[in-house]
Design a protein around this motif. Structure first.
Motif, PDB file in Angstrom:
ATOM      1  N   LEU A 134       0.833  -1.202   0.000  1.00  0.00           N
ATOM      2  CA  LEU A 134       0.000   0.000   0.000  1.00  0.00           C
ATOM      3  C   LEU A 134       0.869   1.253   0.000  1.00  0.00           C
ATOM      4  O   LEU A 134       0.618   2.205  -0.751  1.00  0.00           O
ATOM      5  CB  LEU A 134      -0.926  -0.013   1.210  1.00  0.00           C
ATOM      6  CG  LEU A 134      -1.890   1.174   1.327  1.00  0.00           C
ATOM      7  CD1 LEU A 134      -2.859   1.193   0.147  1.00  0.00           C
ATOM      8  CD2 LEU A 134      -2.656   1.108   2.644  1.00  0.00           C
ATOM      9  N   LEU A 135       1.912   1.265   0.813  1.00  0.00           N
ATOM     10  CA  LEU A 135       2.803   2.416   0.839  1.00  0.00           C
ATOM     11  C   LEU A 135       3.502   2.616  -0.501  1.00  0.00           C
ATOM     12  O   LEU A 135       3.707   3.749  -0.948  1.00  0.00           O
ATOM     13  CB  LEU A 135       3.851   2.234   1.937  1.00  0.00           C
ATOM     14  CG  LEU A 135       3.371   2.441   3.371  1.00  0.00           C
ATOM     15  CD1 LEU A 135       4.440   1.983   4.352  1.00  0.00           C
ATOM     16  CD2 LEU A 135       3.008   3.903   3.618  1.00  0.00           C
ATOM     17  N   ALA A 136       3.855   1.512  -1.150  1.00  0.00           N
ATOM     18  CA  ALA A 136       4.592   1.601  -2.398  1.00  0.00           C
ATOM     19  C   ALA A 136       3.813   2.296  -3.507  1.00  0.00           C
ATOM     20  O   ALA A 136       4.405   2.897  -4.395  1.00  0.00           O
ATOM     21  CB  ALA A 136       5.003   0.194  -2.858  1.00  0.00           C
ATOM     22  N   GLU A 153      11.259   5.059   4.777  1.00  0.00           N
ATOM     23  CA  GLU A 153      11.866   4.201   5.796  1.00  0.00           C
ATOM     24  C   GLU A 153      11.061   4.247   7.092  1.00  0.00           C
ATOM     25  O   GLU A 153      10.811   3.211   7.722  1.00  0.00           O
ATOM     26  CB  GLU A 153      13.304   4.645   6.053  1.00  0.00           C
ATOM     27  CG  GLU A 153      14.036   3.779   7.057  1.00  0.00           C
ATOM     28  CD  GLU A 153      15.476   4.218   7.279  1.00  0.00           C
ATOM     29  OE1 GLU A 153      16.128   3.660   8.181  1.00  0.00           O
ATOM     30  OE2 GLU A 153      15.935   5.121   6.548  1.00  0.00           O
ATOM     31  N   GLN A 154      10.639   5.441   7.483  1.00  0.00           N
ATOM     32  CA  GLN A 154       9.850   5.580   8.708  1.00  0.00           C
ATOM     33  C   GLN A 154       8.498   4.884   8.580  1.00  0.00           C
ATOM     34  O   GLN A 154       8.043   4.196   9.504  1.00  0.00           O
ATOM     35  CB  GLN A 154       9.650   7.069   9.025  1.00  0.00           C
ATOM     36  CG  GLN A 154      10.916   7.783   9.442  1.00  0.00           C
ATOM     37  CD  GLN A 154      10.714   9.279   9.589  1.00  0.00           C
ATOM     38  OE1 GLN A 154       9.761   9.852   9.034  1.00  0.00           O
ATOM     39  NE2 GLN A 154      11.605   9.928  10.328  1.00  0.00           N
ATOM     40  N   ALA A 157       8.859   1.082   8.612  1.00  0.00           N
ATOM     41  CA  ALA A 157       9.125   0.607   9.964  1.00  0.00           C
ATOM     42  C   ALA A 157       7.835   0.556  10.775  1.00  0.00           C
ATOM     43  O   ALA A 157       7.591  -0.392  11.536  1.00  0.00           O
ATOM     44  CB  ALA A 157      10.149   1.509  10.653  1.00  0.00           C
ATOM     45  N   ALA A 158       6.992   1.584  10.595  1.00  0.00           N
ATOM     46  CA  ALA A 158       5.707   1.596  11.296  1.00  0.00           C
ATOM     47  C   ALA A 158       4.819   0.451  10.817  1.00  0.00           C
ATOM     48  O   ALA A 158       4.120  -0.189  11.621  1.00  0.00           O
ATOM     49  CB  ALA A 158       5.007   2.940  11.088  1.00  0.00           C
ATOM     50  N   ALA A 159       4.840   0.178   9.507  1.00  0.00           N
ATOM     51  CA  ALA A 159       4.041  -0.923   8.957  1.00  0.00           C
ATOM     52  C   ALA A 159       4.503  -2.255   9.523  1.00  0.00           C
ATOM     53  O   ALA A 159       3.692  -3.145   9.816  1.00  0.00           O
ATOM     54  CB  ALA A 159       4.141  -0.929   7.428  1.00  0.00           C
ATOM     55  N   TRP A 160       5.798  -2.413   9.700  1.00  0.00           N
ATOM     56  CA  TRP A 160       6.346  -3.643  10.283  1.00  0.00           C
ATOM     57  C   TRP A 160       5.861  -3.823  11.712  1.00  0.00           C
ATOM     58  O   TRP A 160       5.425  -4.908  12.112  1.00  0.00           O
ATOM     59  CB  TRP A 160       7.863  -3.581  10.234  1.00  0.00           C
ATOM     60  CG  TRP A 160       8.559  -4.690  10.951  1.00  0.00           C
ATOM     61  CD1 TRP A 160       9.105  -4.649  12.199  1.00  0.00           C
ATOM     62  CD2 TRP A 160       8.781  -6.023  10.473  1.00  0.00           C
ATOM     63  NE1 TRP A 160       9.666  -5.864  12.526  1.00  0.00           N
ATOM     64  CE2 TRP A 160       9.476  -6.718  11.482  1.00  0.00           C
ATOM     65  CE3 TRP A 160       8.465  -6.674   9.288  1.00  0.00           C
ATOM     66  CZ2 TRP A 160       9.846  -8.052  11.331  1.00  0.00           C
ATOM     67  CZ3 TRP A 160       8.844  -8.009   9.143  1.00  0.00           C
ATOM     68  CH2 TRP A 160       9.523  -8.682  10.157  1.00  0.00           C
TER      69      TRP A 160
END
Length: 242
Positions: A134-136, A153-154, A157-160
């Motif tokens: 989705l972010l991509a 990157e931020q 990391a939040a998605a992870w």
């Protein structure tokens, strides 16, 4: 959660288009041309692929598969609706699509090179891949170039972290049909779109009809409601091969 999947998943996902692509005026089809894959990769999988069921009558299209270092297909995505692309004309929010990510149900196993152990895949694996996908395709195209990598990157990391805490308060649950069987999905909305993640019975160690290998299913979308979706095994992949 699959601790090896974070690096592997990033490499297998469609990379975000850069601001150069947007500034150059590339079309959505051109944006995706570099990440689309042929049908061949999907046919190598040892698990069934899932997509929206027959109630969806819109366009269907392939994205790409993700493989382990030995070439084994581990996951892949199929798209439905309008192919998402970054746009600088203010029309990005109007896109309507749903992408289904199928992740093979894998137990704990040795790495391909025999030097370590890979954790089992899980519904969190599917949630991570969906969130990254989705972010991509929805990150702000207007963001300044020197801030782009840091922002991504931020957000990744939040998605992870969200995927790793899939039973936490940031997620709610929906019951949606998978091959006609009501199935529990974890659901989350964000400013970029919505996410779903669930597992078929066999992926959780229970038998299913037809002898299908269990999988985890991640879904991300925008402009289409997640509440009325249903999912089923793709019987004819050629319907997606355009």
């Amino acid at each position: 959660m699959d601790t090896t999947g974070r690096v592997g998943a990033r490499g297998a996902l469609s990379a975000p288009s850069t601001s150069d692509d947007v500034e150059a005026g590339r079309t959505p089809q051109e944006d995706l041309a570099g990440v689309r894959r042929s049908l061949d990769g999907y046919l190598l999988a040892d698990f069934p692929w899932y997509g929206l069921d027959e109630a969806f009558s819109g366009p269907r299209w392939l994205m790409q598969v993700g493989t382990a270092s030995d070439g084994t297909v581990e996951h892949g995505s199929t798209g439905h609706g309008e192919e998402p692309a970054l746009r600088a004309d203010g029309e990005q929010d109007k896109q309507r699509f749903a992408v289904v990510v199928t992740v093979a149900g894998r137990p704990v196993r040795e790495s391909a090179d025999g030097t370590g152990v890979m954790d089992a895949t899980s519904v969190s694996s599917a949630a991570w891949l969906a969130g990254s996908g989705l972010l991509a395709c929805t990150w702000p195209a207007q963001i300044e170039r020197h801030l782009r990598d840091k922002w991504l990157e931020q957000q990744l990391a939040a998605a992870w972290e969200l995927a790793d805490d899939i039973d936490g308060s940031d997620w709610t649950t929906l019951s949606l049909p998978v091959d006609g069987v009501p199935t529990r999905f974890h659901y989350r909305e964000s400013e970029f779109g919505w996410l779903l993640a669930g597992s078929t019975d066999a992926a959780d160690g229970r038998s299913v009809s037809g002898g299908n290998t269990g999988v985890h299913i991640g879904v991300y979308g925008r402009g289409m409601s997640a509440y009325g979706l249903g999912f089923s095994v793709i019987k004819d992949l050629s319907a997606y091969d355009h």
